[in-house]
Design an enzyme around this catalytic site. Structure first.
Site, PDB file in Angstrom:
ATOM      1  N   SER A 262      54.819  67.720  22.319  1.00  9.52           N
ATOM      2  CA  SER A 262      55.692  68.818  21.891  1.00  9.52           C
ATOM      3  C   SER A 262      56.795  69.055  22.915  1.00  9.52           C
ATOM      4  CB  SER A 262      54.870  70.106  21.743  1.00  9.52           C
ATOM      5  OG  SER A 262      54.463  70.577  23.028  1.00  9.52           O
ATOM      6  N   LYS A 263      57.759  69.845  22.511  1.00 11.70           N
ATOM      7  CA  LYS A 263      58.853  70.220  23.419  1.00 11.70           C
ATOM      8  C   LYS A 263      58.289  70.951  24.644  1.00 11.70           C
ATOM      9  CE  LYS A 263      63.015  73.054  23.688  1.00 11.70           C
ATOM     10  NZ  LYS A 263      62.490  73.951  24.733  1.00 11.70           N
ATOM     11  N   ARG A 264      57.243  71.717  24.422  1.00  8.46           N
ATOM     12  CA  ARG A 264      56.621  72.466  25.523  1.00  8.46           C
ATOM     13  C   ARG A 264      56.134  71.530  26.625  1.00  8.46           C
ATOM     14  NH1 ARG A 264      53.296  74.872  22.519  1.00  8.46           N
ATOM     15  NH2 ARG A 264      54.706  76.470  21.794  1.00  8.46           N
TER      16      ARG A 264
END
Length: 505
Positions: A262-264
């Site tokens: 994910s972007k996280r």
């Protein structure tokens, strides 16, 4: 299938930036198409009008242009199977919705969100299917007249696909082999919504793939649960004989290997998950991109190609044309691929080494100029030649190489403490005199003279070179000392040495 023309598609939704996992899916489609002399189609799936984000479509196209992944047909490329944007195909879909309704393969449902919520409260793990559909407000439980009246009155409705239980659906996946799903676990998926007169993804993608003569559907593993529904839709339309072959690609996993990337994860560990920098038009948030972070597109493509596919050899560096030759969709992994972002950095370093000094110098020259230095391209190229093997990104060169262009104004305390002895000033004064007497200030002109002087004086070579480096660089780093002094020239070399002797004493 052998006689069919290979036609594959990449069909993103313009709901935001293109995730790196989507880039890999597009890349595998591209490699497969080129390998089989086929066509790659770019389709925009924008049936979910509520999630449309301005600028996302252009962003996706710009990303592929930067990466060198070329499409043959589609939005902004033209072709004979358009329109290629789903929102422009409403009338086409309506025809096929009616075809399913007329054949009794689908039905109209008027259940409101509140009614559906009430049913979920009433029935644990509620699913709209053969067991519950006759308890609901739909055309299976209402008269034809009632249905027509509600539609005429503007009542909103959806069209659901009628899935019969007790069947086995087999998907022949090019990566996973035979995948069998029982229809008992499938719900009656919504295919069309009257609210916006648009189909859902499931119907639109089946109709589009059929009409655009798609031969192979290569997509992410997350679509595998939907594949049985898609096979059933092909059957319902009578298109099973021309149904495309499926390949469901492994997920890209977090660097730790657990869960979907994910972007996280990128924010947490400091790597991009988008090809280009993305400016969110709603929040104003800026997300980093591979291009702006200094990656070469060839390195990104090479890195992504090997996430979930293995050529079966020791070779790791592949240009795009080489990937086309080597790629084999059947050799993709069934399990998820851990996103080793450090390997991506390694690839970028390798592509710096692959590129000529001139190419890297063209990229480094603006950075030199932006730091207020006037340098010739010849000088920049010389520095690149000496230093490019020490960096992973071109932008790192300045911090490593600035001493070639700007004399040190201070001297690193740790290096001074370790390398500048009580006799260093005297030795450097002597060395300066030796260098001043050399007419040929090239490496070949300096090195034998200095080495003979060191030997004659019985000095320790390490002491001399470490102190010499400190006077010219200001810290204990850099290439060979004669490379540095030859680049600086006699005048600048002596000027820096005498300044250091004065400051360090």
């Amino acid at each position: 299938m052998a006689e069919r023309n290979v036609r594959v598609r990449f069909a993103p939704s313009p709901t935001g930036p293109l995730h790196i996992g989507g880039v890999r899916t597009a890349l595998y489609n591209y490699l497969f198409a080129r390998q089989h002399g086929g066509k790659l189609i770019f389709r925009i799936e924008d049936t979910d009008s509520n999630r449309f984000v301005p600028g996302a479509e252009d962003y996706i196209l710009d990303s592929f242009h930067w990466l060198g992944i070329k499409f043959d047909e589609g939005v902004s490329f033209g072709g004979e199977h358009g329109p290629y944007r789903q929102s422009e195909r409403r009338d086409i879909y309506k025809k096929y919705v009616n075809q399913l309704l007329d054949a009794g393969k689908a039905y109209i449902a008027f259940d409101t969100p509140e009614e559906l919520d009430a049913k979920r409260q009433e029935i644990e793990n509620f699913q709209y299917d053969a067991h519950t559909r006759l308890q609901m407000r739909n055309s299976l439980t209402m008269s034809k007249e009632e249905v027509e009246t509600l539609i005429e009155d503007g009542q909103q409705y959806v069209v659901r696909f009628k899935i019969e239980p007790g069947e086995e659906v087999h998907i022949k996946d090019m990566i996973r082999g035979d995948v069998c799903i029982k229809t008992d676990i499938l719900d009656d998926k919504v295919l069309f919504k009257s609210a916006d007169e648009l189909p859902t993804y499931h119907l639109a993608n089946i109709v589009d793939d059929h009409l655009m003569e798609i031969s192979h559907v290569i997509r992410g593993e997350e679509w595998l649960p939907s594949a049985p529904l898609h096979v059933l839709l092909y059957r319902a339309f009578g298109w099973e004989d021309s149904m495309p072959r499926f390949a469901h690609l492994p997920l890209l996993l977090k660097p730790e290997g657990k869960g979907k990337l994910s972007k996280r994860d990128g924010d947490r560990l400091g790597f991009p998950v988008f090809p280009l920098e993305w400016h969110d038009p709603k929040t104003g948030e800026v997300s980093s991109g591979y291009r702006e972070s200094g990656y070469f597109p060839e390195a990104v493509v090479n890195f992504l190609a090997l996430l979930g596919w293995n050529p079966g050899t020791e070779q790791e560096l592949f240009l795009l044309d080489e990937l086309v030759q080597a790629f084999d969709i059947t050799k993709c992994s069934k399990s998820g691929a851990k996103f080793d972002y450090k390997k991506g950095i390694w690839f970028n370093h390798e592509y710096i080494l692959r590129k000529s000094d001139d190419e890297i110098a063209q990229l480094f020259a603006p950075i030199v100029a932006n730091n207020g230095v006037e340098a010739t391209m010849e000088q920049v190229t010389q520095v690149v030649h000496m230093m490019k093997d020490r960096v992973d990104f071109v932008k790192e060169l300045w911090d490593l190489c600035s001493f070639f262009f700007i004399a040190p104004t201070s001297y690193d305390e740790k290096t001074v403490k370790k390398r500048w002895k009580e006799y260093s000033a005297q030795q450097m004064s002597e060395l300066a005199d030796v260098l001043e007497g050399i007419d040929d200030f090239s490496i070949e002109g300096q090195e034998p003279v200095v080495m003979k002087w060191v030997e004659d004086k019985d000095y320790k070579l390490g002491d001399i070179m470490n102190a010499f480096r400190l006077t010219l660089v200001g810290i204990g780093k850099g290439p060979g000392m004669f490379d540095i002094s030859a680049f600086l020239g006699k005048e600048e070399t002596l000027k820096r040495m005498r300044k250091a002797i004065e400051v360090l004493g």
